[in-house]
Motif scaffolding. Structure first.
Motif, PDB file in Angstrom:
ATOM      1  N   UNK A   1      -6.781  35.012   1.136  1.00  0.00           N
ATOM      2  CA  UNK A   1      -7.259  34.273  -0.028  1.00  0.00           C
ATOM      3  C   UNK A   1      -6.225  34.329  -1.156  1.00  0.00           C
TER       4      UNK A   1
ATOM      5  N   UNK B   1      -3.086  34.590  -0.924  1.00  0.00           N
ATOM      6  CA  UNK B   1      -1.958  33.722  -0.601  1.00  0.00           C
ATOM      7  C   UNK B   1      -2.240  32.303  -1.088  1.00  0.00           C
ATOM      8  N   UNK B   2      -3.419  31.791  -0.745  1.00  0.00           N
ATOM      9  CA  UNK B   2      -3.759  30.431  -1.166  1.00  0.00           C
ATOM     10  C   UNK B   2      -3.837  30.331  -2.687  1.00  0.00           C
ATOM     11  N   UNK B   3      -4.392  31.370  -3.314  1.00  0.00           N
ATOM     12  CA  UNK B   3      -4.607  31.295  -4.760  1.00  0.00           C
ATOM     13  C   UNK B   3      -3.320  31.474  -5.556  1.00  0.00           C
TER      14      UNK B   3
ATOM     15  N   UNK C   1       0.130  30.997  -4.077  1.00  0.00           N
ATOM     16  CA  UNK C   1       1.332  30.297  -3.634  1.00  0.00           C
ATOM     17  C   UNK C   1       1.134  28.811  -3.439  1.00  0.00           C
ATOM     18  N   UNK C   2      -0.081  28.336  -3.377  1.00  0.00           N
ATOM     19  CA  UNK C   2      -0.307  26.917  -3.105  1.00  0.00           C
ATOM     20  C   UNK C   2      -0.948  26.271  -4.337  1.00  0.00           C
ATOM     21  N   UNK C   3      -0.337  25.165  -4.780  1.00  0.00           N
ATOM     22  CA  UNK C   3      -0.909  24.429  -5.913  1.00  0.00           C
ATOM     23  C   UNK C   3      -2.013  23.522  -5.397  1.00  0.00           C
ATOM     24  N   UNK C   4      -3.210  23.656  -5.917  1.00  0.00           N
ATOM     25  CA  UNK C   4      -4.233  22.665  -5.585  1.00  0.00           C
ATOM     26  C   UNK C   4      -5.237  22.614  -6.729  1.00  0.00           C
ATOM     27  N   UNK C   5      -5.976  21.512  -6.764  1.00  0.00           N
ATOM     28  CA  UNK C   5      -6.902  21.343  -7.881  1.00  0.00           C
ATOM     29  C   UNK C   5      -8.040  22.337  -7.800  1.00  0.00           C
TER      30      UNK C   5
ATOM     31  N   UNK D   1      -7.931  25.457  -8.678  1.00  0.00           N
ATOM     32  CA  UNK D   1      -7.499  26.816  -8.373  1.00  0.00           C
ATOM     33  C   UNK D   1      -7.923  27.798  -9.461  1.00  0.00           C
ATOM     34  N   UNK D   2      -7.685  27.403 -10.715  1.00  0.00           N
ATOM     35  CA  UNK D   2      -8.046  28.277 -11.830  1.00  0.00           C
ATOM     36  C   UNK D   2      -9.538  28.562 -11.865  1.00  0.00           C
TER      37      UNK D   2
ATOM     38  N   UNK E   1     -11.593  28.440  -9.399  1.00  0.00           N
ATOM     39  CA  UNK E   1     -11.960  29.252  -8.250  1.00  0.00           C
ATOM     40  C   UNK E   1     -11.699  30.734  -8.531  1.00  0.00           C
ATOM     41  N   UNK E   2     -10.539  30.983  -9.114  1.00  0.00           N
ATOM     42  CA  UNK E   2     -10.182  32.365  -9.428  1.00  0.00           C
ATOM     43  C   UNK E   2     -11.162  32.931 -10.449  1.00  0.00           C
TER      44      UNK E   2
ATOM     45  N   UNK F   1       1.846  36.311  -6.956  1.00  0.00           N
ATOM     46  CA  UNK F   1       2.325  35.276  -7.855  1.00  0.00           C
ATOM     47  C   UNK F   1       3.697  35.627  -8.416  1.00  0.00           C
TER      48      UNK F   1
ATOM     49  N   UNK G   1      -0.488  21.547   2.973  1.00  0.00           N
ATOM     50  CA  UNK G   1      -0.556  22.867   2.336  1.00  0.00           C
ATOM     51  C   UNK G   1      -1.912  23.053   1.654  1.00  0.00           C
TER      52      UNK G   1
ATOM     53  N   UNK H   1      -4.711  25.730   2.439  1.00  0.00           N
ATOM     54  CA  UNK H   1      -5.165  26.659   1.392  1.00  0.00           C
ATOM     55  C   UNK H   1      -6.669  26.857   1.493  1.00  0.00           C
TER      56      UNK H   1
ATOM     57  N   UNK I   1      -7.609  28.978   4.609  1.00  0.00           N
ATOM     58  CA  UNK I   1      -7.473  30.441   4.549  1.00  0.00           C
ATOM     59  C   UNK I   1      -8.387  31.038   3.481  1.00  0.00           C
ATOM     60  N   UNK I   2      -8.828  30.203   2.535  1.00  0.00           N
ATOM     61  CA  UNK I   2      -9.762  30.715   1.522  1.00  0.00           C
ATOM     62  C   UNK I   2     -11.180  30.831   2.062  1.00  0.00           C
TER      63      UNK I   2
ATOM     64  N   UNK J   1      -4.185  30.983 -14.720  1.00  0.00           N
ATOM     65  CA  UNK J   1      -3.182  30.364 -13.864  1.00  0.00           C
ATOM     66  C   UNK J   1      -1.884  31.163 -13.850  1.00  0.00           C
TER      67      UNK J   1
END
Lengths: 276, 313
Positions: free
Chosen positions: A89, A91-93, A95-99, A101-102, A104-105, A160, B12, B16, B19-20, B309
């Protein structure tokens, strides 16, 4: 310019008070655990005729040995599961940019603020539904609620801060995410994983409320509940010597861990809180 | 190039979420779903044995007006329960007093550990020990030390002339809360000290050098320079500890079971859920505790505009 003597003495007096208050209760627990019979009820500051009878009683009679194994099992499996889930998890949060994300964290982090009591009745139902009541797996499963958010958070911050270059070649080669995690990141992640793993272990080892609620028989219990429930036939027969021996047995490994991994634990604790 | 880049980034993104997924599913099953069910139970007549067939009963568990006759009636439910309000007050009182002392002592210990002196590593290790001891064990250790007849605490205080006769620390309603707070402060001050120490170590050393050269007294330097710089670290630590203190359960359950003097919201909720077979009513108490903590957490996140972020780091 030298510091005046009275100032230095005052400083060391404060240091002495700090050390004494931190150590004395545990010292006294050890002292009590070595006393038996009447000696228990005389207030002593130094050991007089130490005796290991309480330890023998705890380890040979009853199910305390079994309960220690229960705790070891639960804490170990919790660490393995939460690290495995959190590394992928994180890794995805990180290293990968996606909408989203913030957001989700933020959601993951907010779970760590949940009071355990708020999920207790709902979790009780879920655990009964899966047939896990009075099984150690109920604890492994429910402990994810506090180990996962913390582990994900710390590992995400750690990942990160790694340079982009380390995975660029792998991405260009078309390696899958799982391969990248396993081949590129895992070998670099050990310091952060040891820290978070240790904290998860300690947390799982000490947990009380879920263990009290989801397990019902003595031989299934973990050590905190076992110690809390040791009682005598009446209020005046509480076996304090046995309780203290059990307490020392479950605490010594933790104290050893903390002393050995002092720096790692401190950095993990502060990463969990300050980096916010 | 542009096209392949976007294709790459799309695969990618898909991987993502893939894996999440395991982590998200786990958190949903252990956190989101149970929380939703707890809230639902609080609006039903659920009991321990009959959870699935629970019927919706509106806000009866929270507040209900029951008419006895024409003019007469009484309020029932959580919000009309004096025991509940007592435990709300106990929780707030416990949190405010404990966290205040923890902050104060934590600050002192952090300032000491921030000095250069011989044996500092050992002192830091010693300070960590209360933190490493399981809460239940701490509670039992102190319960024994606070024993009214054979406890070493009464012996010490009598030798020092602080008290004239033994105190029943945990049994007497006047001191039960103090006893609980002593144990909590002892156990969690190390956490506070470590967080504040981390803040202290980020203060550049040359500030102190400059202040010393200018002959500024140490206390003024602390108040005008150090304190403002470490205030963010202290605030974060205070918020974390407060959230923790508001859900206190273990210490009270072990040290002072079944007294009105120390019953907190968590203890009240669990009592109703599992001891008194008032599952729905206990769920209502859990829900209210969750609301209190959620409001504080959201306020805190808004107030500090947390850096999620990692843009600022």
């Amino acid at each position: 310019m030298k510091t005046p003597l009275w100032k230095r003495l005052g400083f060391y007096a404060v240091v002495a008070v700090i050390v004494l208050q931190a150590l004395f209760p545990f010292y006294y627990a050890i002292l009590t655990s070595l006393e038996d019979g009447q000696a228990l009820f005389d207030v002593n500051y130094l050991p007089a005729a130490p005796d290991f009878v309480n330890y023998r009683t705890m380890l040979t009679q009853g199910v305390f040995g079994r309960q220690i194994l229960n705790s070891v099992f639960v804490a170990t499996v919790v660490v393995i599961f939460s690290l495995a889930l959190a590394v992928t998890a994180a890794y995805a949060l990180s290293r990968i940019q996606f909408r989203g994300r913030g957001l989700l964290l933020l959601t993951v982090l907010s779970v760590s603020m949940f009071p355990q009591i708020a999920v207790l009745s709902g979790l009780f139902e879920v655990i009964r539904f899966f047939g896990l009541f009075n099984s150690l797996w109920a604890l492994v499963f429910s402990y994810m609620i506090f180990t996962l958010p913390f582990t994900v958070w710390v590992l995400t911050t750690f990942m990160r801060n790694m340079p982009v270059e380390i995975e660029e070649a792998a991405i260009m080669d078309g390696a899958s995410s799982l391969t990248i995690i396993r081949r590129v990141f895992l070998p670099l992640m050990w310091p952060a994983m040891v820290t978070t793993g240790l904290l998860a272990f300690i947390h799982a080892w000490n947990e009380f409320l879920f263990a009290l609620t989801f397990l019902s028989t003595d031989s299934q219990r973990t050590v905190p509940v076992a110690i809390a429930l040791i009682s005598g036939r009446s209020e005046f027969e509480i076996p304090w010597g046995n309780i203290m021996a059990a307490s020392v047995i479950v605490t010594l490994p933790l104290v050893a861990l903390v002393l050995v991994f002092q720096r790692k634990i401190v950095s993990g604790l502060t990463a969990g809180a300050v980096k916010g | 190039m542009g096209k392949s880049r976007s294709l790459l980034s799309r695969t990618r993104t898909r991987s993502a979420w893939l894996v999440l997924l395991p982590m998200l599913v786990t958190l949903f099953v252990v956190a989101a779903w149970p929380l939703g069910r707890t809230i639902w139970f609080s609006f039903t007549d659920a009991s321990l044995d009959l959870m699935a067939d629970a019927q919706f009963v509106g806000i009866r568990n929270y507040l209900e007006y029951v008419k006895f006759g024409d003019e007469d009636g009484q309020y029932y439910g959580l919000l009309a329960d004096a025991r509940w309000w007592r435990s709300v007050w106990n929780t707030i009182y416990f949190a405010v007093v404990s966290v205040s002392f923890e902050t104060l002592f934590g600050l002192v210990i952090a300032l000491v550990l921030n000095q250069q002196f011989r044996g500092r590593g050992l002192v830091r290790a010693a300070v960590l020990i209360p933190w490493a001891i399981p809460t239940i064990v701490s509670a039992k250790m102190w319960a024994w030390m606070m024993h009214d007849q054979f406890g070493i605490l009464n012996d010490m205080f009598q030798r020092l002339g602080l008290i004239s006769e033994p105190v029943a620390w945990t049994a007497s309603p006047d001191t039960a809360m103090i006893a609980v707070m002593i144990v909590d402060i002892w156990k969690t001050t190390p956490f506070m000290a470590l967080l504040i120490l981390a803040g202290l170590q980020m203060v550049p050393q040359d500030i102190y050098e400059a202040a010393k050269l200018d002959g500024v007294p140490a206390f003024r330097t602390f108040r005008r320079v150090t304190l403002p710089l470490i205030l963010p670290a202290i605030l974060v630590a205070v918020v974390f500890r407060t959230l923790d203190a508001l859900r206190v359960f273990d210490i009270i359950y072990v040290l002072t079971p079944n007294t009105d003097a120390t019953r907190t919201m968590s203890v009240y909720a669990r009592e109703n859920l599992f001891d008194y077979d008032q599952f729905a009513y206990g769920s209502a108490a859990s829900t209210l505790l969750f609301l209190v903590i959620a409001v504080i957490t959201i306020t805190f996140i808004m107030a500090t505009r947390m850096d999620l972020e990692g843009k600022r780091s």
